[in-house]
Design a protein around this motif. Sequence first.
Motif, mmCIF file in Angstrom:
data_model
loop_
_atom_site.group_PDB
_atom_site.id
_atom_site.type_symbol
_atom_site.label_atom_id
_atom_site.label_comp_id
_atom_site.label_asym_id
_atom_site.label_seq_id
_atom_site.Cartn_x
_atom_site.Cartn_y
_atom_site.Cartn_z
ATOM 1 N N VAL A 53 0.771 -1.124 0.064
ATOM 2 C CA VAL A 53 -0.048 0.027 -0.273
ATOM 3 C C VAL A 53 0.593 1.313 0.318
ATOM 4 C CG1 VAL A 53 -2.203 1.725 1.485
ATOM 5 C CG2 VAL A 53 -2.065 -0.957 1.256
ATOM 6 N N HIS A 54 0.358 2.530 -0.784
ATOM 7 C CA HIS A 54 0.995 4.013 -1.237
ATOM 8 C C HIS A 54 0.344 4.426 -0.995
ATOM 9 C CE1 HIS A 54 4.527 1.458 -2.806
ATOM 10 N NE2 HIS A 54 3.255 0.301 -3.739
ATOM 11 N N SER A 65 -7.216 3.784 -10.983
ATOM 12 C CA SER A 65 -5.854 3.715 -11.111
ATOM 13 C C SER A 65 -5.915 3.189 -10.015
ATOM 14 C CB SER A 65 -5.512 4.725 -11.538
ATOM 15 O OG SER A 65 -5.363 5.746 -10.819
ATOM 16 N N ARG A 66 -6.820 2.789 -8.495
ATOM 17 C CA ARG A 66 -6.364 2.400 -7.793
ATOM 18 C C ARG A 66 -5.050 1.301 -8.395
ATOM 19 N NH1 ARG A 66 -7.561 5.045 -3.755
ATOM 20 N NH2 ARG A 66 -9.413 5.191 -3.740
ATOM 21 N N VAL A 67 -5.226 0.175 -8.289
ATOM 22 C CA VAL A 67 -4.376 -0.942 -8.044
ATOM 23 C C VAL A 67 -3.386 -1.479 -9.209
ATOM 24 C CG1 VAL A 67 -6.407 -2.534 -6.409
ATOM 25 C CG2 VAL A 67 -6.683 -2.657 -8.788
ATOM 26 N N GLU A 68 -2.592 -2.119 -9.249
ATOM 27 C CA GLU A 68 -0.960 -2.280 -10.228
ATOM 28 C C GLU A 68 -1.391 -3.884 -9.880
ATOM 29 O OE1 GLU A 68 2.598 -1.462 -11.417
ATOM 30 O OE2 GLU A 68 2.057 0.147 -10.823
ATOM 31 N N VAL A 69 -1.626 -5.604 -10.915
ATOM 32 C CA VAL A 69 -1.441 -5.679 -10.966
ATOM 33 C C VAL A 69 -0.645 -6.677 -11.260
ATOM 34 C CG1 VAL A 69 -2.262 -8.248 -11.018
ATOM 35 C CG2 VAL A 69 -4.049 -5.945 -10.270
ATOM 36 N N TYR A 83 -3.614 5.178 -2.400
ATOM 37 C CA TYR A 83 -4.289 6.119 -1.834
ATOM 38 C C TYR A 83 -3.278 7.523 -1.604
ATOM 39 C CZ TYR A 83 -6.862 2.048 0.000
ATOM 40 O OH TYR A 83 -7.793 0.653 -0.486
ATOM 41 N N GLY A 84 -4.887 8.904 -1.729
ATOM 42 C CA GLY A 84 -3.894 9.791 -1.813
ATOM 43 C C GLY A 84 -4.099 10.033 -0.433
ATOM 44 N N PHE A 85 -3.629 10.847 0.039
ATOM 45 C CA PHE A 85 -3.043 11.178 1.582
ATOM 46 C C PHE A 85 -4.979 11.589 2.029
ATOM 47 C CE2 PHE A 85 -1.993 15.110 -0.201
ATOM 48 C CZ PHE A 85 -3.270 15.927 0.618
ATOM 49 N N ALA A 94 -10.509 -2.114 -2.725
ATOM 50 C CA ALA A 94 -9.832 -1.758 -3.129
ATOM 51 C C ALA A 94 -9.065 -3.399 -3.612
ATOM 52 C CB ALA A 94 -8.030 -0.964 -2.601
ATOM 53 N N LEU A 95 -9.082 -4.456 -3.754
ATOM 54 C CA LEU A 95 -9.158 -5.889 -4.103
ATOM 55 C C LEU A 95 -10.224 -6.001 -4.908
ATOM 56 C CD1 LEU A 95 -6.868 -7.460 -1.225
ATOM 57 C CD2 LEU A 95 -5.926 -6.443 -2.830
ATOM 58 N N ALA A 96 -11.014 -5.651 -4.706
ATOM 59 C CA ALA A 96 -12.514 -6.099 -5.762
ATOM 60 C C ALA A 96 -11.609 -5.365 -6.897
ATOM 61 C CB ALA A 96 -13.792 -5.080 -5.213
ATOM 62 N N GLY A 97 -10.991 -4.503 -7.163
ATOM 63 C CA GLY A 97 -10.568 -3.905 -8.209
ATOM 64 C C GLY A 97 -9.503 -4.420 -9.112
ATOM 65 N N CYS A 98 -9.334 -6.012 -8.517
ATOM 66 C CA CYS A 98 -8.039 -6.534 -8.986
ATOM 67 C C CYS A 98 -9.049 -7.567 -10.397
ATOM 68 C CB CYS A 98 -7.205 -7.495 -8.307
ATOM 69 S SG CYS A 98 -6.394 -6.141 -7.361
ATOM 70 N N ALA A 99 -9.981 -7.847 -10.059
ATOM 71 C CA ALA A 99 -10.956 -8.610 -10.560
ATOM 72 C C ALA A 99 -10.763 -8.362 -12.472
ATOM 73 C CB ALA A 99 -12.517 -8.874 -10.193
ATOM 74 N N ALA A 100 -10.917 -7.218 -12.439
ATOM 75 C CA ALA A 100 -10.020 -6.480 -14.285
ATOM 76 C C ALA A 100 -8.978 -7.016 -14.442
ATOM 77 C CB ALA A 100 -9.956 -4.894 -14.092
#
Length: 165
Positions: A53-54, A65-69, A83-85, A94-100
């Motif tokens: 996590v960054h 553009s939250r996740v990079e796999v 994430y933004g500050f 966020a991990l739900a976005g990994c389905a793509a």
Amino acid sequence: MDTRSFLQAIAGARRVPGTAIFLTSNPDNVPHSLLHSLKHYKVLHERIVLVSVHILDVPRRADGSRVEVVHLASDLWLVKVSYGFMEQPNLPNALAGCAAYGLHFDPMDTSFFLGRETLLPRLNTDMCRWRGKLFVWMFRNGGSAANFFGLPANRVVELGTQVVM
């Protein structure tokens, strides 16, 4: 241990069903919680996901553009979440976005492994004794990573290490 060496070392390891997610601050190295898990349980999950996590210097990050796999091996994935500050991290969302990217998670078949250090003060040190005790007290009262990242309490495993400072 770096990730490439780890991949070679686990080639013949026994596997158990499910997905194990290990949080790491350095995606180039294997997290201590993964090494401790393997050392104590002597098995690995069928699928292992390293999550880093960054927090960025921008207030908000677009969800698209939250996740990079990155697919490292047949059963090992690296996911970088940003994430933004101003945002409150919620890793399950966020991990739900990994389905793509072809990485799907079954919430009841996924375990989150976290590393946790316990600080122990060293007696003969250059630091004043009261400062050491104050630092240890402040460290112990820090918030839980599971709560900070919005992880489901019934799916979290914490593996600890004692560190003498």
